[in-house]
Design a protein around this motif. Structure first.
Motif, short mmCIF file in Angstrom:
data_model
loop_
_atom_site.label_atom_id
_atom_site.label_comp_id
_atom_site.label_asym_id
_atom_site.label_seq_id
_atom_site.Cartn_x
_atom_site.Cartn_y
_atom_site.Cartn_z
N PRO A 1 3.46 0.18 -8.11
CA PRO A 1 2.48 -0.86 -7.78
C PRO A 1 1.07 -0.43 -8.20
O PRO A 1 0.73 0.76 -8.10
CB PRO A 1 2.59 -0.98 -6.25
CG PRO A 1 3.93 -0.42 -5.91
CD PRO A 1 4.17 0.67 -6.91
N PRO A 2 0.25 -1.34 -8.65
CA PRO A 2 -1.08 -0.97 -9.14
C PRO A 2 -1.98 -0.36 -8.07
O PRO A 2 -2.91 0.39 -8.39
CB PRO A 2 -1.65 -2.31 -9.65
CG PRO A 2 -0.84 -3.37 -8.98
CD PRO A 2 0.52 -2.78 -8.79
N GLU A 3 -1.70 -0.67 -6.79
CA GLU A 3 -2.56 -0.14 -5.72
C GLU A 3 -2.17 1.26 -5.27
O GLU A 3 -2.84 1.88 -4.45
CB GLU A 3 -2.54 -1.08 -4.50
CG GLU A 3 -1.21 -1.13 -3.76
CD GLU A 3 -0.22 -2.12 -4.32
OE1 GLU A 3 0.77 -2.43 -3.63
OE2 GLU A 3 -0.43 -2.60 -5.46
N ILE A 4 -1.08 1.81 -5.82
CA ILE A 4 -0.62 3.15 -5.45
C ILE A 4 -0.87 4.11 -6.61
O ILE A 4 -0.42 3.87 -7.74
CB ILE A 4 0.88 3.13 -5.07
CG1 ILE A 4 1.08 2.33 -3.79
CG2 ILE A 4 1.41 4.55 -4.89
CD1 ILE A 4 2.51 2.25 -3.31
N ASP A 5 -1.59 5.19 -6.34
CA ASP A 5 -1.94 6.16 -7.38
C ASP A 5 -0.90 7.26 -7.52
O ASP A 5 -0.88 7.97 -8.54
CB ASP A 5 -3.30 6.79 -7.08
CG ASP A 5 -4.44 5.80 -7.18
OD1 ASP A 5 -4.34 4.86 -7.99
OD2 ASP A 5 -5.44 5.95 -6.43
N ASP B 1 -1.71 6.34 3.67
CA ASP B 1 -2.86 5.54 3.29
C ASP B 1 -2.67 4.92 1.90
O ASP B 1 -3.21 3.85 1.60
CB ASP B 1 -4.14 6.38 3.30
CG ASP B 1 -4.60 6.73 4.71
OD1 ASP B 1 -4.13 6.08 5.66
OD2 ASP B 1 -5.41 7.67 4.84
N GLU B 2 -1.90 5.61 1.06
CA GLU B 2 -1.61 5.10 -0.28
C GLU B 2 -0.61 3.94 -0.24
O GLU B 2 -0.49 3.19 -1.20
CB GLU B 2 -1.03 6.23 -1.15
CG GLU B 2 -2.05 7.15 -1.76
CD GLU B 2 -2.71 6.55 -2.98
OE1 GLU B 2 -2.01 5.94 -3.81
OE2 GLU B 2 -3.93 6.68 -3.10
N GLY B 3 0.14 3.84 0.86
CA GLY B 3 1.13 2.78 0.96
C GLY B 3 2.56 3.26 1.03
O GLY B 3 3.48 2.45 1.18
#
Length: 227
Positions: free
Chosen positions: A51-55, A100-102
């Motif tokens: 997912p784009p929101e997870i680094d 916090d990353e998901g």
């Protein structure tokens, strides 16, 4: 500052990001310098489900150098003597970062001793993890996560503690079943080999402890500690 890897398999990993965080513990300031790596041979396949929101990639490696101000030695604390207290706290802090990353980090599966190549002994934690996948990467109607493991190693350095480990898949997302090779034992060993050779806050030979060989699969009496 980027932590350099020091193992023959290091060419399989590349840096995808660094970050520096500071926090307070009692009267001390703790600075954490984190380097995040992705596994090059599988990076392209995994990018399609990340997912784009997870680094943090599904197959990843991290290295964290901790420093204290004032230093531990200035307040009369030896990293070797403090490892049993520091390891669970460092593990829990990293788990909080992943959440916090998901990522959904669940139960602790096991904890064991880490015996590094320099003779230092630390702790190795393995935790159940559910890794979210991007929309369209999971079968319709199924929960959009894949089963994974989070590995966290903590060991004393000359003046502080080091933390390292990674996330590895236990299964392939449905969209990648034919394109992503999943070999859990190989991934666990590869991660262990790299972490054992990491050079973070190196100790002299005189400072290194003479310990036996053990790995993350060997449970010890501290196994009841949770995330």
């Amino acid at each position: 500052m980027t932590t350099e890897l020091a193992h023959p398999d290091d060419a399989d990993w590349r840096v995808v990001g660094t970050r520096t965080d500071s926090s307070r513990i009692a009267l001390a300031t703790v600075r954490a310098e984190t380097t995040l790596y992705e596994h090059v041979p599988s990076a392209d396949s995994l990018e399609a489900v990340q997912p784009p929101e997870i680094d943090v990639p599904l197959r990843s490696l991290f290295a964290i150098e901790l420093s204290f101000s004032p230093s531990l030695s200035a307040v009369g604390i030896s990293p070797d003597a403090g490892i049993d207290l520091a390891a669970p706290k460092a593990k829990s802090q990293f788990v909080a970062t992943l959440e916090d990353e998901g990522l959904d980090v669940g139960e602790q599966k096991r904890v064991g001793r880490l015996s590094r190549e320099d003779g230092t002994e630390g702790r190795w934690y393995v935790l159940e993890t559910a890794y979210p996948v991007a929309a369209g990467a999971a079968d319709e109607g199924e929960r959009p996560t894949v089963a994974a493991e989070t590995h966290v190693a903590v060991w004393p350095t000359a003046e502080s503690f080091a933390v390292a480990g990674g996330v590895l898949p236990l299964e392939a997302p449905p969209a990648l079943e034919s394109g992503l090779e999943v070999d859990v034992e190989r991934d666990q060993q590869r991660l262990l080999d790299v972490v054992r050779a990491l050079e973070i806050g190196e100790r002299s030979e005189d400072e290194s402890a003479d310990v036996g060989d053990a790995g993350p699969g060997e449970d010890d009496t501290a196994a009841g500690d949770g995330a």
